[in-house]
Design a protein around this motif. Structure first.
Motif, short mmCIF file in Angstrom:
data_model
loop_
_atom_site.label_atom_id
_atom_site.label_comp_id
_atom_site.label_asym_id
_atom_site.label_seq_id
_atom_site.Cartn_x
_atom_site.Cartn_y
_atom_site.Cartn_z
N LYS A 245 -2.31 4.94 -4.75
CA LYS A 245 -2.26 4.44 -3.38
C LYS A 245 -2.36 2.94 -3.30
O LYS A 245 -1.68 2.29 -2.49
CB LYS A 245 -3.39 5.07 -2.55
N ASP A 246 -3.22 2.33 -4.13
CA ASP A 246 -3.47 0.89 -4.01
C ASP A 246 -3.94 0.34 -5.35
O ASP A 246 -4.16 1.11 -6.31
CB ASP A 246 -4.50 0.63 -2.90
N GLU B 131 0.85 -1.19 0.00
CA GLU B 131 0.00 0.00 0.00
C GLU B 131 0.90 1.25 0.00
O GLU B 131 1.82 1.38 0.81
CB GLU B 131 -0.87 -0.01 1.25
N GLN B 132 0.62 2.18 -0.90
CA GLN B 132 1.44 3.38 -1.03
C GLN B 132 0.91 4.49 -0.13
O GLN B 132 0.32 5.47 -0.58
CB GLN B 132 1.49 3.82 -2.49
N ASP B 133 1.10 4.31 1.18
CA ASP B 133 0.54 5.25 2.16
C ASP B 133 1.65 5.99 2.93
O ASP B 133 1.52 6.23 4.13
CB ASP B 133 -0.38 4.52 3.13
#
Length: 228
Positions: free
Chosen positions: A192-193, A144-146
């Motif tokens: 993000k996902d 996850e790109q958080d």
């Protein structure tokens, strides 16, 4: 007086109850809001209470062990008494390796729309259930790109990346029980996902052939097989 022990909750029965309350037109509308296919939501067993969507969470054998709730506001909680588990599509036992491991049911639905073999996990939980579900197949964890700047705690003011940290912990736990797993370094082209990535692809959900082609592109990206 001694309080009587609470009866254990029959989670498969609870799931069937809320599954029956979910109409096809409701699923179609929700799928449109999410940008996924209604069939994908059906595959993971979507249900509905009066005011929330219901997502079953399962152990590594496929048994429902709890229910996740998603409200219109975006708030997500587990139903009281639930154990955290996996989001497993109907055909998960027949998936060929490598299996993608993503966070949460809506990312699972997006990957299913692309025709990809996928299992969903609840944040950093479910390592033992994952190991049982994956078995002797190989798996790739999609991060996850958080990334964000921490606003409190010992990391306040510093960059933190919960998605990557959780993925690495899960991978370490799986390797500890001899599961062949890697963590993809892919940044999802800035999304993000997987669901956010899928929604931005030209022609997504216009027809099955196009969605499968998008899925091949996604798998190449995650496995770093793309040119350039």
């Amino acid at each position: 007086p001694v309080r009587a022990a609470q009866e254990p909750i029959d989670w498969p029965a609870e799931h069937r109850r809320w599954r029956k309350c979910c109409r096809s037109d409701q699923i179609a509308r929700f799928a449109g809001e999410l940008g996924v296919a209604p069939a994908a939501l059906n595959s993971i067993g979507l249900g509905r209470t009066k005011d929330a969507w219901v997502f079953p969470e399962r152990d590594g054998t496929g048994k429902v062990i709890g229910l996740g709730l998603r409200y219109a506001s975006g708030r997500q909680i587990a139903m009281k008494g639930s154990r955290r588990g996996l989001t497993l599509p109907g055909a998960w036992r027949d998936f060929e390796a490598p299996i993608l491991i993503v966070e949460g049911p809506t990312d699972v639905a997006a990957c299913l729309a692309m025709g990809l073999p996928v299992i969903g996990r609840a944040a950093a939980f479910s390592s033992l259930h994952l190991a049982e579900a994956i078995g002797d197949r190989s798996a790739v964890i999609v991060v996850e790109q958080d990334r964000r700047i921490a606003t409190k705690g010992p990391k306040k003011g510093k960059l933190e990346w919960p998605g990557r940290d959780g993925a690495c912990k899960v991978a370490e736990a799986l390797r500890g029980v001899d599961v062949d797993v890697t963590v993809s370094p892919c940044r999802l082209d800035g999304h993000k996902d997987p669901r956010a990535w899928f929604r931005e692809q030209e022609g997504a959900l216009t027809n099955v052939k196009r969605d499968l082609a998008i899925g091949r592109d996604f798998m190449d990206m995650v496995l770093e097989r793309r040119d350039g």
